[in-house]
Write an enzyme that holds these catalytic residues in place. Structure first.
Site, short mmCIF file in Angstrom:
data_model
loop_
_atom_site.label_atom_id
_atom_site.label_comp_id
_atom_site.label_asym_id
_atom_site.label_seq_id
_atom_site.Cartn_x
_atom_site.Cartn_y
_atom_site.Cartn_z
N CYS A 124 0.57 -1.15 -0.13
CA CYS A 124 0.07 0.04 0.00
C CYS A 124 0.91 1.38 0.09
O CYS A 124 0.76 2.10 -0.89
CB CYS A 124 -0.86 0.16 1.35
SG CYS A 124 -2.01 -1.38 1.63
N HIS A 184 -2.98 6.84 4.00
CA HIS A 184 -1.77 5.89 4.42
C HIS A 184 -0.53 6.14 3.94
O HIS A 184 0.34 5.41 3.33
CB HIS A 184 -2.26 4.36 3.81
CG HIS A 184 -1.79 3.42 4.52
ND1 HIS A 184 -1.54 2.03 4.34
CD2 HIS A 184 -1.02 3.63 6.03
CE1 HIS A 184 -1.05 1.50 5.45
NE2 HIS A 184 -0.57 2.23 6.29
CA CA Z 1 -3.03 -1.96 -0.58
#
Ligand code: CA
Length: 510
Positions: free
Chosen positions: A94, A148
């Protein structure tokens, strides 16, 4: 006639820019189209829709959809109305992926080698994002959904180029896993441990922020709230699209919408109206149905507000399937999964649409890295002159690849990095691998985060991704004629780190 990427030489414009192919004819045609569009309509709006942990094979247009228990008619329609990329690459996880998309730089350069979790420090601060450059060039910039890329203030979206942010700063499981007695009975049924998690230094809410300001909590992300997040975030983006179309056409500002869904990262708790809606009757698949529906709503809103033909859309996923949480997991026909540099970890769906400007009904296997969005979107936004030269940019401008019907990729190599270990490079149908995660079946069948053992190959391995997309037969001994070309590409790439050394605010876990 098509150019063969193995034998074609690249052009390097500057030391700090990744060399790229220059195909004069397609470049001329694409530049003319773009100039014509600019003369008539100004600069396009840009929408990047980024799913989380959704696989290459989840959508019907990639051979999934009904075949894997979750039809995706809206995404398939978008693909038919645009161009389907079959060799679109993310990074293996991510945070590295998202930061590479934002900065046009490999994780080894921006330093976000793995996701920060539970309030850990470090993030995007100090990097130059393309939204910040678009913003300086007059774009309205909106981020919605998952971030994130650092929870610290300096790395938050409103401080790295976005006018407005509505979403959460971390990743789905962190908000809910410790609230679910199925996954964490030892926390849920212990008052002390529950209190301990509640006091950890990460924000349990999804938030709203405007440029330069502080985040305001919108709502605590409990499990019932989590189910509604993608719906609420979609409503926010729809409202943004509507508002942007309020002024008369010649008075509108161009805008950039970065819409990142919560789904379909584990754990999936579908919104009530989608619960059981997939033929598979599984929470992951129900979530795919909802994501597809959201794509349908976003596209419909662009059409209803008369902005479809002025909007470039890119739809993708931030990495391959997370197999450690199977069956709450995506589908990929390739080897292995998220967290690895096998194709399953990094080859992701990639759909590009811009009616009248990007060819419809087209599928291409030309190499495309999500980092290429940095250069390409700045060019579409007329801000290519703002690309910084004080740091290495790994993206290449793919405008002519995407805007010319017969366009070929401007990228020669895809480089695969396993956090701070160089793993492989791809050119054409060949993938030359010098390190990867363990071949041990117990790891490879179950990869997901950063599990498995990193192993280095003394002599390298060579896979033909057309004959062997699952990377099961090293072809090296039969194909030594290529070896200089691969090692040359590898050497040039690694040498770029000599002049532009890596930065590592979030180190690899050792
Ligand atoms: Ca991801």
């Amino acid at each position: 006639m098509a150019h063969d990427p193995i034998v074609t030489e690249r052009v390097r414009d500057r030391d700090s820019l990744e060399p790229h192919f220059v195909f004069a004819e397609q470049e001329g045609r694409a530049a003319a189209r773009l100039a014509e569009y600019r003369a008539a309509g100004g600069r396009p709006n840009i929408v990047v829709i980024l799913f989380d942990d959704v696989g290459w094979g989840d959508f019907g247009c990639y051979g999934g959809g009904v075949a894997v228990g979750a039809p995706t008619p809206n995404i398939d329609r978008l693909a038919r109305r645009g161009t389907l990329l079959t060799s679109c690459y993310s990074e293996p996880s991510c945070t590295p992926s998202r930061a590479s998309l934002m900065t046009g730089r490999l994780p080894m350069r921006h330093g976000l080698l793995r996701p920060p979790m539970y309030g850990q420090p470090g993030g995007l601060q100090g990097e130059v994002t393309f939204p910040s450059l678009l913003s300086e060039a007059g774009y309205v910039t909106q981020a919605v959904g998952k971030w994130h890329m650092g929870e610290n203030v300096e790395s938050q979206p409103q401080n790295v180029g976005f006018d407005d942010f509505y979403g959460f700063l971390s990743v789905s499981d962190m908000y809910t896993e410790w609230r679910d007695p199925y996954f964490f009975p030892e926390i849920v049924y212990s008052e002390e441990r529950t209190k301990w998690v509640e006091n950890l230094a990460f924000n349990k809410c999804f938030v709203h922020a405007t440029r330069g300001g502080e985040t305001e909590d919108v709502e605590e992300v409990t499990i019932p709230v989590l189910s509604t997040l993608d719906d609420k975030w979609a409503a926010y983006s729809l409202d943004f699209i509507r508002r942007m179309a309020e002024p008369a056409r010649d008075e509108r500002q161009p805008w950039f919408l970065y819409h990142c869904t919560r789904g379909a990262h584990f754990d999936n708790y579908p919104l009530e109206r989608f619960l059981g809606s997939s033929p598979a009757k599984h929470p992951y698949k129900d979530t795919i149905i909802e994501l597809d529906d959201i794509v349908g709503r976003l596209v419909a809103e662009l059409e209803a507000t008369g902005q479809a033909e002025d909007t470039f859309i890119f739809l993708s996923s931030d990495n391959g399937p997370e197999m450690e949480t199977w069956p709450d997991a995506a589908y990929s026909p390739f080897r292995s999964a998220k967290g690895s540099t096998w194709e399953g970890g990094q080859r992701v769906p990639g759909i590009v649409a811009w009616p009248g400007m990007v060819a419809a009904d087209r599928a291409t296997d030309g190499l495309f890295s999500q980092m290429d969005l940095f250069n390409t979107l700045l060019r579409l936004g007329g801000a290519e002159g703002s690309i910084p030269f004080d740091r290495y940019i790994d993206g290449v401008d793919q405008t002519s690849f995407l805007l010319d019907e017969a366009g070929e990729s401007n990228r020669k190599f895809v480089y695969y990095w396993l956090t701070n270990v160089f793993s492989a490079l791809r050119v054409g149908e060949w993938k030359f691998m010098v390190a990867s995660t363990s071949d041990d079946d117990r790891d490879c069948l179950n990869l997901g985060g950063f599990t498995g053992v990193t192993q280095k190959y003394s002599h390298g391995r060579l896979y033909n991704l057309y004959l062997d997309p699952k990377e099961s037969h090293s072809y090296m001994i039969r194909k030594l004629a290529y070896i200089d070309s691969f090692t040359g590409g590898l050497r040039d790439h690694l040498m770029s780190f000599g002049k532009y050394p890596p930065r590592q605010p979030i180190a690899a876990m050792s």
